[in-house]
Write a protein that holds these residues in place. Structure first.
Motif, PDB file in Angstrom:
ATOM      1  N   MET A 317    -133.758  69.975  25.716  1.00  0.00           N
ATOM      2  CA  MET A 317    -135.337  69.822  25.291  1.00  0.00           C
ATOM      3  C   MET A 317    -135.255  70.317  23.572  1.00  0.00           C
ATOM      4  SD  MET A 317    -137.519  71.418  28.297  1.00  0.00           S
ATOM      5  CE  MET A 317    -139.051  70.736  27.462  1.00  0.00           C
ATOM      6  N   ILE A 318    -134.517  71.151  23.063  1.00  0.00           N
ATOM      7  CA  ILE A 318    -134.426  71.390  21.863  1.00  0.00           C
ATOM      8  C   ILE A 318    -134.163  70.141  20.882  1.00  0.00           C
ATOM      9  CG2 ILE A 318    -133.216  72.706  19.935  1.00  0.00           C
ATOM     10  CD1 ILE A 318    -133.181  74.965  22.020  1.00  0.00           C
ATOM     11  N   LYS A 319    -133.097  69.317  21.437  1.00  0.00           N
ATOM     12  CA  LYS A 319    -132.777  68.159  20.897  1.00  0.00           C
ATOM     13  C   LYS A 319    -133.403  67.140  21.142  1.00  0.00           C
ATOM     14  CE  LYS A 319    -127.917  69.536  21.750  1.00  0.00           C
ATOM     15  NZ  LYS A 319    -126.672  69.316  22.539  1.00  0.00           N
ATOM     16  N   GLY A 320    -134.743  67.205  21.796  1.00  0.00           N
ATOM     17  CA  GLY A 320    -135.929  66.332  21.854  1.00  0.00           C
ATOM     18  C   GLY A 320    -136.023  65.489  23.316  1.00  0.00           C
ATOM     19  N   ALA A 321    -135.107  66.011  24.189  1.00  0.00           N
ATOM     20  CA  ALA A 321    -135.336  65.492  25.506  1.00  0.00           C
ATOM     21  C   ALA A 321    -136.885  65.961  26.157  1.00  0.00           C
ATOM     22  CB  ALA A 321    -134.118  66.037  26.417  1.00  0.00           C
ATOM     23  N   GLU A 322    -137.061  64.561  27.111  1.00  0.00           N
ATOM     24  CA  GLU A 322    -138.484  64.866  27.823  1.00  0.00           C
ATOM     25  C   GLU A 322    -138.379  66.092  28.945  1.00  0.00           C
ATOM     26  OE1 GLU A 322    -141.518  63.287  27.123  1.00  0.00           O
ATOM     27  OE2 GLU A 322    -140.235  62.486  25.193  1.00  0.00           O
ATOM     28  N   PRO A 323    -139.413  66.689  29.305  1.00  0.00           N
ATOM     29  CA  PRO A 323    -139.617  67.570  30.201  1.00  0.00           C
ATOM     30  C   PRO A 323    -139.047  66.629  31.644  1.00  0.00           C
ATOM     31  CG  PRO A 323    -141.402  67.465  29.033  1.00  0.00           C
ATOM     32  CD  PRO A 323    -140.942  66.427  28.536  1.00  0.00           C
ATOM     33  N   THR A 324    -138.451  67.749  32.435  1.00  0.00           N
ATOM     34  CA  THR A 324    -137.822  67.417  33.740  1.00  0.00           C
ATOM     35  C   THR A 324    -138.278  68.209  34.818  1.00  0.00           C
ATOM     36  OG1 THR A 324    -135.885  68.451  33.530  1.00  0.00           O
ATOM     37  CG2 THR A 324    -135.907  66.025  32.700  1.00  0.00           C
ATOM     38  N   THR A 325    -137.952  67.936  36.027  1.00  0.00           N
ATOM     39  CA  THR A 325    -138.339  68.733  37.349  1.00  0.00           C
ATOM     40  C   THR A 325    -136.967  68.661  38.025  1.00  0.00           C
ATOM     41  OG1 THR A 325    -140.717  68.428  37.229  1.00  0.00           O
ATOM     42  CG2 THR A 325    -139.769  69.075  39.377  1.00  0.00           C
ATOM     43  N   SER A 326    -136.147  69.946  38.125  1.00  0.00           N
ATOM     44  CA  SER A 326    -135.221  69.722  39.037  1.00  0.00           C
ATOM     45  C   SER A 326    -135.423  70.768  40.207  1.00  0.00           C
ATOM     46  CB  SER A 326    -134.099  70.396  38.279  1.00  0.00           C
ATOM     47  OG  SER A 326    -133.902  69.506  37.065  1.00  0.00           O
ATOM     48  N   VAL A 327    -135.052  69.998  41.617  1.00  0.00           N
ATOM     49  CA  VAL A 327    -135.455  70.950  42.578  1.00  0.00           C
ATOM     50  C   VAL A 327    -133.928  71.189  43.427  1.00  0.00           C
ATOM     51  CG1 VAL A 327    -136.477  70.955  44.876  1.00  0.00           C
ATOM     52  CG2 VAL A 327    -137.545  69.689  43.094  1.00  0.00           C
ATOM     53  N   MET A 328    -133.701  72.392  43.620  1.00  0.00           N
ATOM     54  CA  MET A 328    -132.401  72.870  44.185  1.00  0.00           C
ATOM     55  C   MET A 328    -132.639  73.228  45.889  1.00  0.00           C
ATOM     56  SD  MET A 328    -130.872  74.789  40.944  1.00  0.00           S
ATOM     57  CE  MET A 328    -129.295  74.377  41.424  1.00  0.00           C
ATOM     58  N   HIS A 329    -131.669  72.964  46.608  1.00  0.00           N
ATOM     59  CA  HIS A 329    -131.694  72.853  47.808  1.00  0.00           C
ATOM     60  C   HIS A 329    -131.199  74.310  48.321  1.00  0.00           C
ATOM     61  CE1 HIS A 329    -132.834  68.940  48.587  1.00  0.00           C
ATOM     62  NE2 HIS A 329    -132.035  68.561  47.794  1.00  0.00           N
ATOM     63  N   MET A 330    -131.590  74.914  49.465  1.00  0.00           N
ATOM     64  CA  MET A 330    -131.331  76.044  50.034  1.00  0.00           C
ATOM     65  C   MET A 330    -130.320  76.123  51.155  1.00  0.00           C
ATOM     66  SD  MET A 330    -134.488  78.690  49.470  1.00  0.00           S
ATOM     67  CE  MET A 330    -135.624  78.649  47.880  1.00  0.00           C
TER      68      MET A 330
END
Length: 338
Positions: A317-330
């Motif tokens: 994101m510091i380099k300009g990437a767009e926000p993302t949502t990452s879901v990790m499994h249990m």
């Protein structure tokens, strides 16, 4: 006779040794895409030859960055050091950033004074990005970060995802984890189940209960759900409350491993055997789960991996990437308490 004081090598000396201008030397040492690789190599060799060490403040000014990422903690400091969840997050973040030039700095913001101080640092752009490891608290700071456009990663989801497409989010699927725990209890043949959870307004608690009820339905009524804190003492007191109410139960779903440890202690004191009389399932898979007697069946959250991912996303994101949502499994970890 007094010896002359030797001054540190300067950027001008590096430029002279490399046969380039001072500005070109600066850009080369800061890896500017405007400078050819051949020139960069020559300047780096010259810097090594004259023993030049770049000044951190000057480098920050040159690239327009502080090379600092704030790890925002809005829980009290005592919770930061007592809850293993945070140590796992922090381990993952620091491990990931250790391979970069970025330095993680803990920014405590649990009191009004601390939140005001954090706001001032955000406004001064003291950090290039923020990783919030307790986003369910201190929502006014999230509004400040939104207004300022600071690259921000949330470790944990908020109900309704109010910052979707504004901040990045990394979280483990608490509802999935709740289903795993309830399925394990049901598979063991337990019929009368109680749940001892953390604070009622915590988003993770809401999702874990939703997961339990996706499996158990009406077999987990409101009267069988106790909300408390996250510590073993909270679990201990909650179990004594359940026993005092004379609620029939043969299984306990716990919102954290620390809660489960307190529950098991209270059950032992009441003359109930785990798992012969009562099955207990925890949540998190912290080290305490293996120290419990019997060893605790629990739901593993990939907390360290979340920290790694949050740090990576912050750098992007510091380099300009767009926000993302990452879901990790249990994952359900089977031990002896079931």
């Amino acid at each position: 006779m007094t010896q002359p004081v030797r001054t540190a090598p300067t950027l001008a000396e590096v430029a002279a040794a490399a046969g380039v201008s001072r500005s070109t030397a600066s850009r080369a040492l800061n890896d500017s895409p405007r400078i050819s690789e051949e020139t960069k190599k020559r300047v780096r060799a010259a810097a090594k030859e004259v023993n030049f060490v770049p000044n951190a403040r000057g480098r920050a000014l040159a690239v327009g960055r502080t090379e600092i990422i704030a790890v925002l903690v809005t829980e009290p400091l005592s919770e930061l050091f007592s809850d293993p969840t945070y140590s796992e997050f922090l381990s993952g973040i620091t491990e990931e950033l250790s391979e970069s030039s970025y330095l993680p700095v803990i920014l405590q913001a649990s009191s009004t004074h601390e939140r005001n101080r954090a706001r001032e640092h955000f406004e001064r752009r003291s950090f290039d990005a923020v990783i919030d490891v307790s986003p369910c608290k201190g929502s006014e700071l999230l509004e400040v970060l939104r207004e300022l456009g600071v690259p921000t990663v949330l470790c944990g989801q908020l109900e309704g995802h109010p910052y979707r497409d504004v901040f990045s989010t990394v979280y483990s699927d608490d509802e999935e984890g709740g289903r795993f725990a309830a399925l394990a209890m049901k598979g063991r043949g337990r019929k009368d189940i109680v749940a001892v959870l953390g604070p009622q307004d915590n988003p993770a608690v809401v999702d874990r209960l939703r997961g339990y009820r996706a499996v158990l339905g009406e077999d987990l009524p409101d009267a069988n759900v106790i909300y408390t804190g996250w510590n073993s003492g909270d679990g201990y007191q909650a179990m004594h409350l359940i026993l005092a109410r004379k609620i029939a139960f043969d299984g306990v779903l716990c919102g954290s491993d620390r809660i489960a440890a307190g529950v098991i202690t209270a059950l032992n004191e009441a003359g109930l055997s785990v798992p012969a009389d009562v099955s207990v399932v925890g949540f998190d898979d912290h080290e305490i789960a293996t120290r419990c007697v019997p060893a605790l069946t629990t739901v593993r959250q990939p907390l360290r991996e979340e920290g790694h991912m949050a740090a990576n996303i912050a750098l992007d994101m510091i380099k300009g990437a767009e926000p993302t949502t990452s879901v990790m499994h249990m994952q359900l970890i089977q031990r002896d308490s079931l």
